[in-house]
Structure formats: structure tokens, C-alpha cells
Design an enzyme around this catalytic site. Structure first.
Site, PDB file in Angstrom:
ATOM      1  N   LYS A 229      55.262  19.442  29.753  1.00 43.27           N
ATOM      2  CA  LYS A 229      55.866  19.628  31.082  1.00 43.27           C
ATOM      3  C   LYS A 229      57.371  19.372  30.922  1.00 43.27           C
ATOM      4  CE  LYS A 229      55.505  20.170  35.595  1.00 43.27           C
ATOM      5  NZ  LYS A 229      55.142  21.451  36.216  1.00 43.27           N
ATOM      6  N   ASP A 306      44.413  14.421  27.792  1.00 46.02           N
ATOM      7  CA  ASP A 306      43.295  13.793  28.505  1.00 46.02           C
ATOM      8  C   ASP A 306      42.803  14.731  29.609  1.00 46.02           C
ATOM      9  OD1 ASP A 306      41.475  11.916  29.341  1.00 46.02           O
ATOM     10  OD2 ASP A 306      42.933  10.406  29.941  1.00 46.02           O
TER      11      ASP A 306
HETATM   12  O1  LIG Z   1      39.972   4.464  28.127  1.00 45.26           O
HETATM   13  C1  LIG Z   1      39.547   4.909  29.175  1.00 45.26           C
HETATM   14  O2  LIG Z   1      38.993   4.187  30.001  1.00 45.26           O
HETATM   15  C2  LIG Z   1      39.650   6.371  29.470  1.00 45.26           C
HETATM   16  C3  LIG Z   1      39.967   7.168  28.244  1.00 45.26           C
HETATM   17  C4  LIG Z   1      39.819   8.617  28.453  1.00 45.26           C
HETATM   18  O3  LIG Z   1      39.758   9.131  29.534  1.00 45.26           O
HETATM   19  C5  LIG Z   1      39.738   9.474  27.275  1.00 45.26           C
HETATM   20  O4  LIG Z   1      39.757   8.986  26.152  1.00 45.26           O
HETATM   21  O5  LIG Z   1      39.624  10.697  27.437  1.00 45.26           O
HETATM   22 MG   LIG Z   2      39.538  11.288  29.392  1.00 45.97          MG
END
Ligand SMILES: O=C(O)CCC(=O)C(=O)O
Ligand SMILES: [Mg+2]
Ligand SMILES: NC(=O)C1=CN([C@@H]2O[C@H](COP(=O)(O)OP(=O)(O)OC[C@H]3O[C@@H](n4cnc5c(N)ncnc54)[C@H](OP(=O)(O)O)[C@@H]3O)[C@@H](O)[C@H]2O)C=CC1
Length: 416
Positions: A229, A306
Site C-alpha cells: 500500500k 495475513d
Molecule cells: O497470532 C494470532 O493470534 C493470529 C495470527 C494470524 O492471524 C496468522 O498467523 O495468520
Molecule cells: Mg491470520
């Protein structure tokens, strides 16, 4: 005090000077069961992987599983310690391991143990392949066009956890510094404002993009897309794109296309042209839905990765079957993409596919490709036979609902 019981029948994996692995015929593989649905999916994953290894190698190879602890089970075992030092040591020492999901409270409470594992071990690559298995219910018309591998930067960005709560002395001090010493005038409500910091470095970006480009070459893929972004966050996300292109040009000999910034180079192994391009993150969320065939390997920052990995997983059946790996140059920690889904914990209900396919990645990492192929064959067979867990069954006509463990049995059955 130590709580890890080292299996007597196994041996350690070691790393050679060139980074390759020495894998004994009975490697010790540490596993973290995980919180929430970890108790359901982890035993099923182990059973499926043991069956695949046994079938592929007829007793010549096997895995010596070694339980290590993190999260709720660690707190019980180590008198309140959620993140035992010996767990970290074991992951480092045994080189290849696998984990179930771990709970992170929202808002207050402790910071993510998942993120802490990645940071403490400098597992800077989060690799998440996204492909469709024939027959899996999907919200899109042509899920077969989705075949992407996300390389998510795993050590920087806002996941560094540098933030201060609104109203605290720390937040006020940072705001004061920004306004009085840095001339910042754009904090809309400075009186009661939380503050976060987003570190993105040249070194961190380049090592991630380097890995992604090497993967593109090794796997003979068509393109690498830098997702960022950078129009808004110029010196973090914009710099990520600039540094990414720099690696392609300076280390892989990429030449500008039509004056750039897109560039391309020939795969040294196959002679095929590899295109390096970039897409702004919000547009990418539409591109993956409308033109998925145009995207192949993706390199992106931590938060974008993510979001993107869950969004892409949804296109091919959901996070119930989306696998992943956290990698450094030496250590590998495989894990499901999804979380602890607490409302389903202990019900033998959820899809164990994500952890099973993470273990399939692990088998390939060990060079045990024959066993990995059997896992894929078993998954494909179980899905095509429509013997599936609730998440697929509710979207499939004529499917037969299976529990988490019964789905595992179906996978094993279809390895034959
Ligand atoms: O560590 C977390 O609680 C979330 C991590 C997460 O969403 C991911 O690793 O995709
Ligand atoms: Mg995640
Ligand atoms: N790497 C890790 O360990 C991760 C940990 N987390 C943590 O997990 C906790 C819960 O997070 P949350 O946001 O609810 O996300 P989750 O991934 O745990 O669950 C969200 C939804 O996804 C679906 N789902 C997840 N796993 C499966 C599965 N194996 N089979 C079928 N469906 C599945 C379910 O949807 P439905 O109800 O529609 O069936 C579930 O309600 C939080 O503490 C979070 O921090 C989150 C992500 C990664």
C-alpha cells in the site's frame, strides 16, 4: 524444569553448511498440540501423516513425534509459563517442527504467542500456498484458477507490537515527541490517542523477496507480485516495493519492461521468462477474485499477507484447509493458517485439512515427497467422495458429514 520427553527411538535432523538437511530415517519432530481445536486436529494430523509415511516407505522411515508445549497446555504444564524457554530451544534444536493454533486475546492481555515464536526464532518467511482441490465448495465460479503461493514477511511491520494504549504516559510521551520535535500536525485527536509504530527495513524486505524469487525459479513459476500500500505508506510499504524490485534487478538480473518498474528475467534453470510486478493491496483483493490466473507467487508485508491469506483461502474452500510454514534459513515451523476456533474446541468437528496439508508441506521439506503425494491423494479422494467435515458438507450437495477424526480416516482410506 524440563517437561519434554525425548523419544528414545528417534534421531535429530541436522543442517549442513549449505543449508540442506540431514534427515535420519526416524527423525524426531516436535509438535505443539495447540489451544482450542488443537486438541481435535493435531492427533488426526499425526495419524494421517504416520499412515502416509508407513505406506510410502513400508517401515523404512517413520516419525518420532515429540510433544512440546506452548499456550494453555504450557501454562498448565509449566506452572503458568505460556511460552517456556525449552520449547523455543527444542524448535531451534530439532530444526523442523509443527504446531496447532494458539489463542491471542484481543485488546488487552498478552501478545500473540504465534507472532512471538516467529520473532524469537526469526522465522522471517510465512509461506502459504493456496490451491483448489477438485470438488471443494467455493464462492467463486472458477476456483481452479487460484494457484498462488504467498510469501508473507513475518518479522516486521505492525506485528512488531510497538504500540501504546491511548491515555497512557507512554502514548502521551510519543505524541508529544511527534508534535513538538518532529513537527507532526496531523494527529487528529492527540488528547486520547493510541499510537503504533510500523518498522519496515531494507534488510527485512530483501531477504523475504530473495526467498520468494528463489522459490519462483525453483518451482518454475511465471511471476512474482509485490503487494503493498505504497501510495499511502510511502516509506514503509512503498519502500517494500522499491526494495523488492531492487533485489530482482540487482541480484537476479531482471530488466525493466517498458521503462519499469515492472521487470523480468529468464529462469536460469528453464529459460522461461519470470515477470516481477506490483499491485496495490486494496486492488489486489479485487484482482484475486476477478483475475486470479494472472497471479502466481506473491511477496508482501506482514499485515497484507495475513489478510490476503485468509481471503484467498476462502476462494478455495476456507481456512479449514489452508496450510502454512514459518521459515528461517535453518528452522521450519509448520502451522495451520486458521486459529483456535474456540466454539468448536473438543467437539471432534472441525476440518483437520489445514494442519494435515501443513504437515504435507513438512514432508516435502524433509524430502519425503512420496509420503506427501499420498497425503494429497488421500485428501483429494476424501473430498471427491464427498465425505467431508461440516464446513464443506454445508455447501456441498449430497455430501456425507464426517467428524474431524472420521475425515482423517477417510483421508487414510483414499491413500490406497
Ligand atoms: O497470532 C494470532 O493470534 C493470529 C495470527 C494470524 O492471524 C496468522 O498467523 O495468520
Ligand atoms: Mg491470520
Ligand atoms: N496461527 C495461529 O495460531 C492463529 C491463531 N489465531 C487465534 O485464534 C483465536 C480465534 O480466532 P478467530 O478469529 O476466531 O479465527 P479462527 O480461524 O479460529 O476461526 C474463525 C472461523 O473460521 C472457521 N474455521 C477455522 N478453523 C477451521 C477448521 N479447522 N475447520 C473448519 N472451519 C474452521 C470457522 O468458521 P465457521 O464458524 O463459519 O464454521 C471459525 O469460526 C484468536 O485467539 C486468534 O488470535 C488466529 C489465527 C491464526
Amino acid at each position: 524444569m524440563g517437561h519434554i520427553q525425548v523419544p528414545a527411538n528417534g534421531e535429530k535432523i541436522t543442517v549442513n553448511a549449505d543449508g540442506s538437511l540431514n534427515v535420519p530415517s526416524t527423525p524426531i519432530i516436535p509438535f505443539i498440540e495447540g489451544d482450542g481445536i488443537g486438541v481435535d486436529i493435531t492427533p488426526v494430523m499425526i495419524k494421517v501423516i504416520d499412515a502416509a509415511v508407513s505406506k510410502a516407505y513400508g517401515g523404512d522411515k517413520s516419525i518420532a513425534w515429540m510433544e512440546i508445549f506452548c499456550g494453555e497446555k504450557a501454562a498448565e504444564t509449566y506452572s503458568g509459563d505460556w511460552f517456556p524457554a525449552e520449547t523455543l530451544e527444542a524448535i531451534k534444536d530439532y530444526v523442523v517442527s509443527i504446531k496447532g493454533p494458539l489463542t491471542t486475546p484481543v485488546g488487552g492481555g498478552f501478545r500473540s504467542l504465534n507472532v512471538a515464536l516467529r520473532q524469537e526464532l526469526d522465522l522471517y518467511v510465512c509461506q502459504r500456498p493456496v490451491r483448489w482441490f477438485s470438488g471443494v465448495p467455493s464462492p467463486v465460479k472458477e476456483p481452479n484458477k487460484v494457484d498462488m503461493v504467498i510469501f508473507r514477511e513475518n518479522s516486521e511491520d505492525i506485528y512488531a507490537g510497538i504500540e501504546w494504549k491511548a491515555g497512557t504516559d507512554e502514548a502521551n510521551k510519543v505524541i508529544k515527541f511527534l508534535r513538538e520535535e518532529m513537527g507532526v500536525k496531523k494527529i487528529r485527536f492527540p488528547e486520547n490517542c493510541g499510537i503504533g509504530v510500523k518498522p519496515v527495513s531494507e534488510e527485512g524486505t530483501k531477504r523475504l523477496v530473495r526467498k520468494a524469487l528463489q522459490y519462483t525459479i525453483d518451482q518454475d513459476r511465471d511471476s512474482l507480485t509485490l503487494v503493498h500500500k505504497g501510495n499511502i505508506m510511502k516509506f514503509t510499504e512503498g519502500a517494500f516495493a522499491d526494495w523488492g524490485y531492487e533485489v530482482a534487478r540487482e541480484e537476479f538480473g531482471a530488466q525493466l519492461i517498458d521503462g519499469g518498474p515492472w521487470c523480468s528475467f529468464k529462469n536460469p534453470n528453464t529459460g522461461k521468462e519470470i515477470v516481477v510486478k506490483d499491485v496495490i493491496a486494496d486492488a489486489m483483493l479485487q484482482q484475486i477474485l476477478l483475475r486470479p490466473a494472472e497471479y502466481d507467487v506473491i511477496a508482501t508485508l506482514n499485515l497484507n499477507g495475513d489478510y490476503l491469506s485468509d481471503a484467498l483461502a476462502a476462494q478455495v474452500g476456507g481456512i479449514g484447509i489452508a496450510p502454512g510454514a514459518n521459515l528461517s534459513d535453518e528452522v521450519a515451523l509448520f502451522e495451520a493458517t486458521h486459529g483456535t476456533a474456540p466454539k468448536y474446541a473438543g467437539q471432534d468437528k472441525v476440518n483437520p485439512g489445514s494442519l494435515i496439508l501443513s504437515a504435507e508441506m513438512m514432508l516435502r521439506h524433509l524430502g519425503w515427497n512420496e509420503a506427501a503425494e499420498l497425503v494429497v491423494k488421500g485428501m483429494e479422494g476424501a473430498i471427491e467422495a464427498k465425505t467431508v467435515t461440516y464446513d464443506f458438507e454445508r455447501l456441498m450437495d449430497g455430501a456425507e458429514l464426517k467428524s474431524c477424526s472420521a475425515f482423517g480416516e477417510e483421508v487414510i482410506k483414499h491413500m490406497a
